[in-house]
Write an enzyme that holds these catalytic residues in place. Structure first.
Site, PDB file in Angstrom:
ATOM      1  N   LYS A 252      80.715  53.051  81.332  1.00 37.49           N
ATOM      2  CA  LYS A 252      81.344  51.425  81.492  1.00 37.49           C
ATOM      3  C   LYS A 252      81.932  51.375  82.945  1.00 37.49           C
ATOM      4  O   LYS A 252      82.649  52.375  83.175  1.00 37.49           O
ATOM      5  CB  LYS A 252      81.895  51.083  80.428  1.00 37.49           C
ATOM      6  CG  LYS A 252      81.340  50.839  79.011  1.00 37.49           C
ATOM      7  CD  LYS A 252      82.312  50.467  77.810  1.00 37.49           C
ATOM      8  CE  LYS A 252      81.483  50.455  76.375  1.00 37.49           C
ATOM      9  NZ  LYS A 252      80.792  49.256  76.279  1.00 37.49           N
ATOM     10  N   ARG A 326      74.939  51.072  67.149  1.00 38.51           N
ATOM     11  CA  ARG A 326      74.023  51.126  66.214  1.00 38.51           C
ATOM     12  C   ARG A 326      73.550  52.383  65.571  1.00 38.51           C
ATOM     13  O   ARG A 326      72.946  52.225  64.601  1.00 38.51           O
ATOM     14  CB  ARG A 326      72.806  50.148  66.899  1.00 38.51           C
ATOM     15  CG  ARG A 326      72.330  51.102  68.141  1.00 38.51           C
ATOM     16  CD  ARG A 326      71.396  49.842  68.956  1.00 38.51           C
ATOM     17  NE  ARG A 326      72.467  49.151  69.566  1.00 38.51           N
ATOM     18  CZ  ARG A 326      72.103  48.141  70.431  1.00 38.51           C
ATOM     19  NH1 ARG A 326      70.832  47.754  70.643  1.00 38.51           N
ATOM     20  NH2 ARG A 326      72.930  47.424  71.162  1.00 38.51           N
TER      21      ARG A 326
END
Length: 473
Positions: A252, A326
């Site tokens: 990120k 997820r």
């Protein structure tokens, strides 16, 4: 813990308390000060000439019935930022029940402040210790139940908020386990089981292992059991517990990484929910599953293109290491379904996608499910609690978003479309169709944002408790 009491005559209020009431309340003292304050069309606040009160605040009548914009909470926040009294008197003779629930949770949550972490030198300030509800005698019985419930909900929210606010260099997967075990040990109805990194591999939780293997702080799978009755269906809650998310090798940007200690809010909320349920002594059986890992970079970090296998045998191509939430959720959902094949339902919660914030903003949690009764029940619980959800589509039209040439599924769509719903479509493969399942994307609601800063909010604990109360009634 902040306590509460009820009075039916304002003269019974403790001296030097802070009185907050609707501007038109018929129960206020007939004084020149009150008459002058009533002439204002906005917040009227006085700290002088208020005897026997230390402070009197009159708020516009409309705010006490505003279930949509949290107007009353917005007005209360600056008033409680620096209290002048530890005693608060709240006129609840004419207030919407949903608004009152929101206000009570906010007030009981004043038991915790960031300064309680003792990471910053602060001066001792006045803290709220008691809420006195001014009500009519015929209102008290109903209000007692509501106050008790909201106090218990706030207890869980405070535990979740405090854990989430702790910096990630301290709040590692093992730290979460230790804190949860300590908190749960106070209730004989709660018990904890833990899988360490070796057991995670042995039990085939390959997705959780893939996410956590790059960190020096290894992953954990924490299970919290609550048996409020000896028999009956088990309700399962699964929380994403990424204690820090660098994005992995899909690193990120710095600005996007700053708040990533909060990527474990889903897991913290499952813990808080279990504490609230134990406090309320609900007659249900519940299993909470916290999938805990740090998504770090390093020699052992998962790589784009890695194929990992979940505990139910489904393989997933990891084409984006920053879509790790997820993965841990998928393994935890599958694992929960194996532990309880006849579960009443499985509900997972996660700060999963920034896309849900773009779609719904910061006030609504995203709800994705194919079970219509569960969708309706959660939607109604959101409206009753003031902790609302909004449904997003989840059907076979999303299938191409998880197609992989090399594995059963891929973890992100190549076209970067329908990110939130695509994540839910991936997750639905890991819950057997015989078990009702719902996914809550709380990326917008898990944090409270004010003055450019973010802190944990404790949502969606109020929603889930309200749903439980109705579901087990």
């Amino acid at each position: 813990m902040i306590t509460y009491q009820f009075i039916s005559v304002l003269s019974e209020a403790k001296p030097h308390s802070h009185l907050i009431a609707p501007a038109s309340s018929a129960h206020l003292p007939q004084s020149a000060l009150i008459a002058e304050m009533r002439q204002q069309n906005s917040v009227a606040d006085a700290r002088f000439g208020c005897a026997p009160f230390a402070r009197i605040t009159l708020l516009p009548d409309a705010l006490w019935h505003d279930t949509l914009t949290e107007g009353l909470l917005t007005a209360l926040r600056p008033l409680l930022a620096a209290p002048v009294s530890a005693e608060l008197v709240l006129d609840v003779t004419d207030i919407d029940e949903v608004v009152l629930a929101q206000v009570l949770r906010f007030l009981f949550n004043q038991a915790y402040r960031l300064s309680d972490l003792k990471l910053k030198k602060t001066d001792d300030a006045v803290r709220l210790t008691c809420i006195t509800a001014f009500c009519l005698p015929e209102q008290q019985a109903k209000l007692e139940s509501l106050f008790h419930q909201q106090q218990a909900i706030a207890l869980g929210m405070v535990a979740a908020r405090r854990l989430a606010d702790i910096p990630s260099d301290r709040c590692t997967p093992q730290f979460v386990v230790d804190e949860a075990q300590k908190l749960c040990s106070a209730s004989p109805a709660l018990r904890c089981d833990v899988l360490d990194e070796k057991q995670i591999v042995e039990q085939g939780l390959g997705l959780l292992h893939a996410v956590g293997r790059g960190a020096t702080c290894p992953p954990r799978l924490l299970t919290i059991h609550y048996d409020g009755v000896s028999d009956g269906p088990v309700r399962c809650y699964v929380g994403k517990g990424i204690t820090f998310d660098t994005g992995g090798l899909w690193l990120k940007e710095g600005a996007g990484m700053y708040t990533m200690k909060y990527d474990m809010c889903g897991a913290a909320d499952v813990l808080g929910l279990m504490l609230t349920v134990a406090e309320l002594k609900l007659p249900v059986r519940i299993m909470g599953v916290l999938a805990l890992a740090e998504n770090a970079i390093g020699p052992d970090a998962m790589q784009p293109g890695t194929v990992a296998t979940a505990c139910n045998g489904i393989t997933v191509e990891i084409n984006n290491t920053d879509a790790e939430g997820r993965l841990v959720l998928a393994d935890a959902i599958a694992w929960a379904s194996q532990q309880h094949p006849n579960a009443h339902y499985i509900i997972d919660m996660a700060t999963l996608t920034g896309a849900v914030v773009k779609a719904l903003g910061y006030e609504l949690s995203g709800l994705m499910t194919q079970d219509e009764p569960l969708r309706q029940a959660l939607t109604q619980a959101g409206k009753r609690s003031g902790d609302e959800v909004w449904s997003l589509p989840l059907d076979a039209r999303l299938k191409k978003q998880t197609d992989s040439a090399i594995a059963d599924l891929c973890n992100t769509p190549a076209n970067n479309a329908a990110i939130s719903a695509s994540a839910a479509w991936l997750l639905h493969h890991f819950c057997p169709p015989t078990i009702p399942w719902a996914h809550l994307d709380i990326s917008g609601t898990a944090l409270w944002r004010e003055n450019g800063r973010s802190v944990a909010s404790g949502r969606p604990i109020p929603l889930l408790v309200e749903h439980l109360l109705r579901d087990c009634a």
